[in-house]
Design a protein around this motif. Sequence first.
Motif, PDB file in Angstrom:
ATOM      1  N   THR A  31      55.395  41.641  34.254  1.00 22.54           N
ATOM      2  CA  THR A  31      55.315  42.109  33.031  1.00 22.54           C
ATOM      3  C   THR A  31      54.473  41.685  32.045  1.00 22.54           C
ATOM      4  O   THR A  31      54.256  40.611  31.726  1.00 22.54           O
ATOM      5  N   VAL A  32      53.504  42.564  31.762  1.00 23.85           N
ATOM      6  CA  VAL A  32      52.129  42.172  30.774  1.00 23.85           C
ATOM      7  C   VAL A  32      52.662  42.548  29.189  1.00 23.85           C
ATOM      8  O   VAL A  32      53.017  43.741  29.150  1.00 23.85           O
ATOM      9  N   LEU A  33      52.348  41.724  28.658  1.00 22.05           N
ATOM     10  CA  LEU A  33      52.562  41.888  27.043  1.00 22.05           C
ATOM     11  C   LEU A  33      50.906  41.900  26.549  1.00 22.05           C
ATOM     12  O   LEU A  33      50.233  41.199  26.782  1.00 22.05           O
ATOM     13  N   THR A 188      59.104  36.166  38.781  1.00 22.90           N
ATOM     14  CA  THR A 188      59.282  36.848  37.772  1.00 22.90           C
ATOM     15  C   THR A 188      58.192  36.362  36.518  1.00 22.90           C
ATOM     16  O   THR A 188      58.449  35.221  36.121  1.00 22.90           O
ATOM     17  N   ILE A 189      57.185  36.910  36.475  1.00 21.98           N
ATOM     18  CA  ILE A 189      56.205  36.669  35.630  1.00 21.98           C
ATOM     19  C   ILE A 189      55.871  37.416  34.410  1.00 21.98           C
ATOM     20  O   ILE A 189      56.061  38.947  34.380  1.00 21.98           O
ATOM     21  N   VAL A 190      55.806  36.735  33.292  1.00 22.08           N
ATOM     22  CA  VAL A 190      55.446  37.392  31.888  1.00 22.08           C
ATOM     23  C   VAL A 190      54.182  36.980  31.623  1.00 22.08           C
ATOM     24  O   VAL A 190      53.992  35.464  31.477  1.00 22.08           O
ATOM     25  N   PHE A 191      53.211  38.007  31.410  1.00 19.74           N
ATOM     26  CA  PHE A 191      51.804  37.694  31.411  1.00 19.74           C
ATOM     27  C   PHE A 191      51.383  38.100  29.784  1.00 19.74           C
ATOM     28  O   PHE A 191      51.398  39.471  29.669  1.00 19.74           O
ATOM     29  N   GLY A 203      50.071  44.388  35.882  1.00 20.40           N
ATOM     30  CA  GLY A 203      51.284  44.811  35.490  1.00 20.40           C
ATOM     31  C   GLY A 203      52.133  45.563  36.353  1.00 20.40           C
ATOM     32  O   GLY A 203      51.409  46.856  36.769  1.00 20.40           O
ATOM     33  N   THR A 204      53.124  45.325  36.569  1.00 20.37           N
ATOM     34  CA  THR A 204      54.343  46.205  36.993  1.00 20.37           C
ATOM     35  C   THR A 204      54.726  47.136  36.126  1.00 20.37           C
ATOM     36  O   THR A 204      54.941  48.387  36.097  1.00 20.37           O
ATOM     37  N   MET A 205      55.116  46.551  34.868  1.00 23.44           N
ATOM     38  CA  MET A 205      55.253  47.063  33.626  1.00 23.44           C
ATOM     39  C   MET A 205      54.333  46.278  32.439  1.00 23.44           C
ATOM     40  O   MET A 205      54.066  45.446  32.670  1.00 23.44           O
TER      41      MET A 205
END
Length: 380
Positions: A31-33, A188-191, A203-205
């Motif tokens: 999930t990319v911010l 579970t990656i937050v990028f 990103g997946t999302m």
Amino acid sequence: MIRIDSVTKRYPDGTVAVDRLSLEIPDRSITVLVGPSGCGKTTTLRMINRMVEPSEGRILLDGVDIMQQPVNTLRRSMGYVIQNAGLFQHRTIVDNIATVPRMLGWGKDKARSRARELMERVGLDASLAKRYPYQLSGGQQQRVGVARALAADPPVLLMDEPFSAVDPVVRKGLQDELLRIQGELGKTIVFVTHDIDEAVKLGTMVAVMRTGGRLAQFAPPAELLSSPADEFVEDFLGADRGIRRLSFFPSAGLELLTTPIVALDAPAEQIAARGSADVPYLLVTDLDGRPLGWGAPGDLTAGRIEAERLLPYGRPFVAGRDSLRAALDGAVLSPTGWAVAVDGEGRAAGVVSQQTIGEAIRGAHAAAPAAPAAVAKAAR
């Protein structure tokens, strides 16, 4: 799953860094911010591991409020990668990677064994184990940072603009490496990034945030590019978002021509037979089948083709694997207007014209389903 539920971060001076943010971050995904400076990306990331405490709202990890966990326990369950790697300069590479396992009570030998295993996984040569960070390139240091974050096998990986300080070529390599590792490990990656191209690629999302820490849109990359939620998202995606969208259309259906391909030692009759009005140039390959350049049939002399006099062939794309965007890029970069397709070994698999690629793009657009409403939109 990480659930961010109406989270606000307000500082004592009244500044609101994040404003009523709600997101559901799926397991085993990236999930990319993304958003402009000051939109609360890094603050949101740091609230997930409690480096910053939220002022309001809750963050749940697998249904449990993170405020109910001891902060050190929480942080040790999450890998964290930052810009410029943040390595300990006085420790060797193997001991940098082994840091968290050692903190968790692992023996030195076990921790170092794990570190060497991860060096191989992130593409670092074993000979670098005893070097120090200053002896490595920027890209190598970032790989060490990723390996260190993975050392204790955390289910969650937080990444704060980890590749922004390296040059574009190294950055692409690191992005590809991250996708490969994610395919193997399923974290579970937050990028966090400010680069929309990076967000779309990884990103997946993708969560697009606007200045003031409010969510503008949360959607898969293809949907984001095809159906921006509002003018802010559309402007942030840029004028070439249509070209970016081609990254999600495969090149597998392209009709490749092989007749315009000749080898350096091609006989005269073959050169003559393969030239035609439809294909004014022939692609010349070396004796192993790898492309060298384009030549007009009348300028090619049997058995004495001079490779240095050929026109460049642009950037090839891998047939069946790369996207229509890659194929179009190859055609645009080629002085002949034809793209070169290669196989996984770099050998010429065929050529394709801009016209054929254009027809494939029109067909892909026609076949693409209408994008559903964005998963989440902020009030305009």
